[in-house]
Design a protein around this motif. Structure first.
Motif, PDB file in Angstrom:
ATOM      1  N   THR A  47       5.039   3.412  -5.406  1.00  0.00           N
ATOM      2  CA  THR A  47       4.893   4.860  -5.532  1.00  0.00           C
ATOM      3  C   THR A  47       5.554   5.368  -6.807  1.00  0.00           C
ATOM      4  O   THR A  47       5.091   6.331  -7.416  1.00  0.00           O
ATOM      5  N   LYS A  57       3.036  10.156   5.560  1.00  0.00           N
ATOM      6  CA  LYS A  57       4.274   9.910   4.816  1.00  0.00           C
ATOM      7  C   LYS A  57       4.869  11.240   4.387  1.00  0.00           C
ATOM      8  O   LYS A  57       4.921  11.590   3.204  1.00  0.00           O
ATOM      9  N   ASP A  80       7.380  -0.119  -1.024  1.00  0.00           N
ATOM     10  CA  ASP A  80       6.731   1.188  -1.024  1.00  0.00           C
ATOM     11  C   ASP A  80       7.323   2.071  -2.118  1.00  0.00           C
ATOM     12  O   ASP A  80       6.616   2.847  -2.773  1.00  0.00           O
ATOM     13  N   GLY A  97       3.690   1.819   7.746  1.00  0.00           N
ATOM     14  CA  GLY A  97       4.346   1.979   6.465  1.00  0.00           C
ATOM     15  C   GLY A  97       4.062   0.808   5.551  1.00  0.00           C
ATOM     16  O   GLY A  97       3.402  -0.166   5.931  1.00  0.00           O
ATOM     17  N   VAL A 149       8.467  -2.618   3.221  1.00  0.00           N
ATOM     18  CA  VAL A 149       8.265  -1.274   3.767  1.00  0.00           C
ATOM     19  C   VAL A 149       9.240  -0.269   3.169  1.00  0.00           C
ATOM     20  O   VAL A 149       8.994   0.941   3.192  1.00  0.00           O
ATOM     21  N   SER A 185       9.608   6.601   3.793  1.00  0.00           N
ATOM     22  CA  SER A 185       8.307   6.979   3.230  1.00  0.00           C
ATOM     23  C   SER A 185       8.323   8.402   2.688  1.00  0.00           C
ATOM     24  O   SER A 185       7.555   8.742   1.778  1.00  0.00           O
ATOM     25  N   PRO A 235       3.796  -0.526   1.058  1.00  0.00           N
ATOM     26  CA  PRO A 235       3.130  -0.180  -0.209  1.00  0.00           C
ATOM     27  C   PRO A 235       1.623  -0.277  -0.062  1.00  0.00           C
ATOM     28  O   PRO A 235       1.080  -1.363   0.106  1.00  0.00           O
ATOM     29  N   SER A 236       0.943   0.849  -0.111  1.00  0.00           N
ATOM     30  CA  SER A 236      -0.472   0.827   0.290  1.00  0.00           C
ATOM     31  C   SER A 236      -1.247   1.986  -0.324  1.00  0.00           C
ATOM     32  O   SER A 236      -1.496   2.990   0.336  1.00  0.00           O
ATOM     33  N   LYS A 251      10.629   8.067  -0.725  1.00  0.00           N
ATOM     34  CA  LYS A 251      10.002   7.381  -1.857  1.00  0.00           C
ATOM     35  C   LYS A 251       9.079   8.323  -2.623  1.00  0.00           C
ATOM     36  O   LYS A 251       8.897   8.178  -3.837  1.00  0.00           O
TER      37      LYS A 251
END
Length: 331
Positions: A251, A109, A247, A138, A243, A191, A140-141, A194
């Motif tokens: 973050t 990212k 995300d 991609g 995504v 990504s 939220p992880s 964010k």
């Protein structure tokens, strides 16, 4: 149906470890690149990554550890790159094995500094990997939540839908839900951004702005992100998809977010250097801010949050002054 074949993980940080955990549960074998042989020795002794997500244990019969990047490229069909973006260029300079015929998935990212290219662009332009062999993970992880097997939603972006679908099957489990998207570049730039906006959220938190303002900041960030994505890749997309929006929210708000943590330290008065020294992991948004600022000099998209974070991190403008100016621009 496309077969991803045998999979190698390139990278040894927390997100690389989380992805290794996800993949090996399906495939029962992965190759795994570590830069340093002493870390490999520690891994074999402890049966877990000695530096990250140490609660996640691996069956050593299912993991081939190696510091030889060329061996892994030659021996494995699918390569998942999970290195920090500032290190990707120097790592790939060591490669002699050809990449163009491999299925390459980037879970990075960030942007390749100096080149100002997201990772799939870099792999295509510099290493000749065709679009259909490039994919991106991609969504939220946080790696820490994957380690705890908390429910996670991932999106695989690829212009080849069949390959994207095959990759989702290698990732899906009782705690990982997956879907596909054709928006490879959009997912990558989202990504990157964010992380920048999470630094902004952290700075505002460090300056004691409350939740009311944080919500306004996030909504303005999404509008800013949409303007940039439409300028770079003007396709039909829903910014409320996990995504993109998901995300961004995780973050910007989560205590697991290293970019938010970095920003909070800056807001509390740390210098950039002292904040970086105190953190154990790289805050990708620091590098992403500079790269996105340089990219936007050619695009001329209205991006006041990006500009504010850049001014604080690189022009050493007071966070109090810069954020006050930013708040006056919001409605």
């Amino acid at each position: 149906m496309y077969d991803v074949g045998n999979i190698a993980i390139i990278g040894s940080g927390s997100w690389a470890t989380a992805i290794a955990k996800i993949v090996v549960e399906h495939t029962h074998h992965i190759g795994w690149f570590f830069r340093h042989d002493d870390k490999i020795e520690d891994f074999r002794r402890l049966e877990h990554n000695p530096a990250y997500l140490t609660s996640v244990h691996f069956d050593l019969n299912e993991v081939t550890l190696s510091s030889d990047i060329n061996r892994l490229i030659q021996d494995y069909d699918t390569l998942i790159f999970v290195t920090p973006s500032p290190y990707l260029k120097s790592l790939l300079k060591k490669t002699k094995a050809k990449l163009r015929d491999k299925f390459i998935v980037t879970a990075i990212k960030g942007i390749v500094p100096e080149e100002n290219l997201v990772c799939t662009e870099y792999l295509r332009k510099i290493h000749g990997v065709p679009d259909e062999n490039l994919a991106v993970i991609g969504g939220p992880s946080h790696a820490e939540e994957v380690a705890m097997e908390r429910l996670t939603y991932l999106t695989v972006g690829c212009t080849d839908t069949e390959k994207a679908q095959a990759m989702t099957q290698a990732l899906a489990s009782h705690y990982v839900k997956t879907k596909v998207s054709p928006d490879v570049i959009g997912i990558e730039y989202a990504s990157v951004l964010k992380n920048v906006y999470a630094i902004a959220a952290g700075i505002c938190s460090g300056l004691n702005y409350g939740d009311n303002f944080q919500a306004v900041l996030m909504s303005n960030a999404m509008q800013e992100m949409e303007r940039l994505l439409n300028a770079i890749n003007p396709i039909q997309r829903s910014m409320t998809d996990s995504v993109y929006l998901g995300d961004q929210l995780v973050t910007g708000y989560s205590n697991f977010s290293r970019n938010r943590t970095f920003g909070t330290m800056i807001g509390k008065g740390y210098s950039v250097k002292s904040a970086q020294m105190e953190m154990e992991m790289i805050a990708e948004g620091y590098y992403g801010t500079k790269c996105m600022k340089e990219i936007n000099r050619h695009l001329h998209v209205d991006m006041p949050i990006l500009d504010a974070v850049y001014n604080i991190l690189y022009e050493r403008i007071s966070p109090q002054i810069e954020i006050k100016l930013l708040t006056d621009s919001f409605r």
